[in-house]
Enzyme design. Sequence first.
Site, PDB file in Angstrom:
ATOM      1  N   THR A  68       0.824  -1.212   0.000  1.00  0.00           N
ATOM      2  CA  THR A  68       0.000   0.000   0.000  1.00  0.00           C
ATOM      3  C   THR A  68       0.860   1.266   0.000  1.00  0.00           C
ATOM      4  O   THR A  68       1.948   1.282   0.594  1.00  0.00           O
ATOM      5  CB  THR A  68      -0.930   0.025   1.234  1.00  0.00           C
ATOM      6  OG1 THR A  68      -1.614   1.277   1.282  1.00  0.00           O
ATOM      7  CG2 THR A  68      -0.172  -0.146   2.542  1.00  0.00           C
TER       8      THR A  68
ATOM      9  N   SER B 256      -2.651   3.416  10.376  1.00  0.00           N
ATOM     10  CA  SER B 256      -3.662   2.526  10.987  1.00  0.00           C
ATOM     11  C   SER B 256      -2.980   1.191  11.248  1.00  0.00           C
ATOM     12  O   SER B 256      -1.888   0.919  10.726  1.00  0.00           O
ATOM     13  CB  SER B 256      -4.842   2.308  10.020  1.00  0.00           C
ATOM     14  OG  SER B 256      -4.434   1.474   8.935  1.00  0.00           O
TER      15      SER B 256
ATOM     16  N   TYR C  70      -3.933  -1.621  10.112  1.00  0.00           N
ATOM     17  CA  TYR C  70      -3.828  -2.289   8.801  1.00  0.00           C
ATOM     18  C   TYR C  70      -2.566  -1.824   8.063  1.00  0.00           C
ATOM     19  O   TYR C  70      -1.779  -2.645   7.587  1.00  0.00           O
ATOM     20  CB  TYR C  70      -5.080  -1.996   7.941  1.00  0.00           C
ATOM     21  CG  TYR C  70      -4.760  -2.039   6.478  1.00  0.00           C
ATOM     22  CD1 TYR C  70      -4.492  -3.252   5.843  1.00  0.00           C
ATOM     23  CD2 TYR C  70      -4.640  -0.862   5.726  1.00  0.00           C
ATOM     24  CE1 TYR C  70      -4.127  -3.286   4.504  1.00  0.00           C
ATOM     25  CE2 TYR C  70      -4.274  -0.886   4.399  1.00  0.00           C
ATOM     26  CZ  TYR C  70      -4.015  -2.102   3.789  1.00  0.00           C
ATOM     27  OH  TYR C  70      -3.630  -2.134   2.481  1.00  0.00           O
ATOM     28  N   HIS C  71      -2.371  -0.510   7.952  1.00  0.00           N
ATOM     29  CA  HIS C  71      -1.196  -0.012   7.232  1.00  0.00           C
ATOM     30  C   HIS C  71       0.093  -0.455   7.944  1.00  0.00           C
ATOM     31  O   HIS C  71       1.119  -0.687   7.306  1.00  0.00           O
ATOM     32  CB  HIS C  71      -1.243   1.516   7.120  1.00  0.00           C
ATOM     33  CG  HIS C  71      -2.277   2.024   6.134  1.00  0.00           C
ATOM     34  ND1 HIS C  71      -3.512   2.482   6.519  1.00  0.00           N
ATOM     35  CD2 HIS C  71      -2.248   2.136   4.784  1.00  0.00           C
ATOM     36  CE1 HIS C  71      -4.202   2.864   5.440  1.00  0.00           C
ATOM     37  NE2 HIS C  71      -3.462   2.662   4.376  1.00  0.00           N
TER      38      HIS C  71
ATOM     39  N   LYS D 243       1.231  -3.836   6.743  1.00  0.00           N
ATOM     40  CA  LYS D 243       1.900  -3.811   5.431  1.00  0.00           C
ATOM     41  C   LYS D 243       3.318  -3.258   5.582  1.00  0.00           C
ATOM     42  O   LYS D 243       4.208  -3.598   4.794  1.00  0.00           O
ATOM     43  CB  LYS D 243       1.087  -2.970   4.450  1.00  0.00           C
ATOM     44  CG  LYS D 243      -0.295  -3.557   4.163  1.00  0.00           C
ATOM     45  CD  LYS D 243      -0.322  -4.389   2.884  1.00  0.00           C
ATOM     46  CE  LYS D 243      -1.655  -5.062   2.687  1.00  0.00           C
ATOM     47  NZ  LYS D 243      -1.888  -5.556   1.351  1.00  0.00           N
TER      48      LYS D 243
END
Length: 406
Positions: free
Chosen positions: A145, A187, A189-190, A193
């Site tokens: 991302t 976040s 989620y980030h 990654k």
Amino acid sequence: MKIAILGGDGFVGWPTTLHLSDQGHEVHIIDNLSRRWIDTELGVQSLTPMDSIQERCRVWHKTTGRRIHFHLLDLATDFERLKAWLVQERPDAIIHFAEQRAAPYSMKSDRHKVYTVNNNVNATHNLLAAMVETGCDAHLVHLGTMGVYGYSSVGAAIPEGYLDVDVETLDGSVARQQILYPTRPGSVYHMTKSLDQILFQFYAQNDGLRITDLHQGIVWGTHTEQTRRHEQLINRFDYDGDYGTVLNRFLIQAAIGYPLTVHGTGGQTRAFIHIQDSVRCIELALQDTPKAGDRVRIFNQMTETHRVRDLAAMIAQMTGAEIANLPNPRKEAPENDLVVRNDQFLDLGLKPITLAEGLMDEVIEVARRYAYRIDRSRVPAVSAWTREQEAQIVHDPEGKGLRSVS
Ligand code: USQ
């Protein structure tokens, strides 16, 4: 090529599967169907009616004569089965989409944070360890991302993965180095990654795995050339406050007469890419294989940047939609600039589809066609990043949107 598509049932995974199958590759989907379970957990559904994965594969075979193989397997927990599958099938390439991909979902509660970290980090690490253990030398292409870079405005373009730095040495001279661009995830989620990047760096360096990491922006649109071929091949389309992404959300909101949900002043600038270009980029990345011993190849997979309030204004002008400036449930800079390098894909032949190409109308049409499936109460984004932000927003039970608490 024999290609394994991990997460091939998802929003980018499914059209990628069809695109590569259409080109004559032998495609295998590995998926735990978690995205469908999360819809059930959240009580929402894709705007577009999706058939089961087995039915989608059957319809593809009926339409094109090509077979897609589906394997139900959870990468994060079924390590032994994953190894056995790699030994048996020996794929030439593996495309890894199999991660929980929504920032708001990852911030909903402590349980969602833990799930996202366990699922994403274990899936990636299990895959890497299994590839080494089984001697699998497939080219691994991972969907990362743009969010790993963070969105701070430093007045310089974001390079493709690596940053040139000058380090002052002990004898006072300057040594030039290239390092992974420092991560600044916004976040959980980030953050996962960002952790993936370190795992890739280690396994490329230690075991010579051949890895490409695609730092993708926000995907918009829904159809690709292949998903248009039969109504049962239709892609999923998320509109809800957790999984819907900004541009697609604004387009469906305009279609159903819901005020466009701009967070704060809408000063956030983000990178975007159309779903058709997303699948094309994956095809291009597959053709550009690194050698064993190369460092991880990183591409910025985006085609243009836009400020959220400019997108809202453009859609309001196109459709007559109202704009609502709502308290931002996220902890993010209220305003940022973003300049991104994407020369590598352009050099490989990508011809970007931009917002100007008229495809926004197509999304509005899809939304109007399936508007009867939309639950308006699920449109507002209600997952707050912090307790303070949670206190600033209230959910309007009639589904008219969020109101400021003043
Ligand atoms: N936003 C609004 N209104 C909305 C929804 C979002 O103003 O109704 C704002 C958000 O506050 C944020 C921006 O729009 O500033 C982008 O939000 P988003 O939900 O479209 O995108 P994001 O959460 O960043 O995540 C999405 C995908 C993720 C991918 C990422 C790429 O879900 O998988 O990694 O885009 S990027 O944004 O470049 O990091």
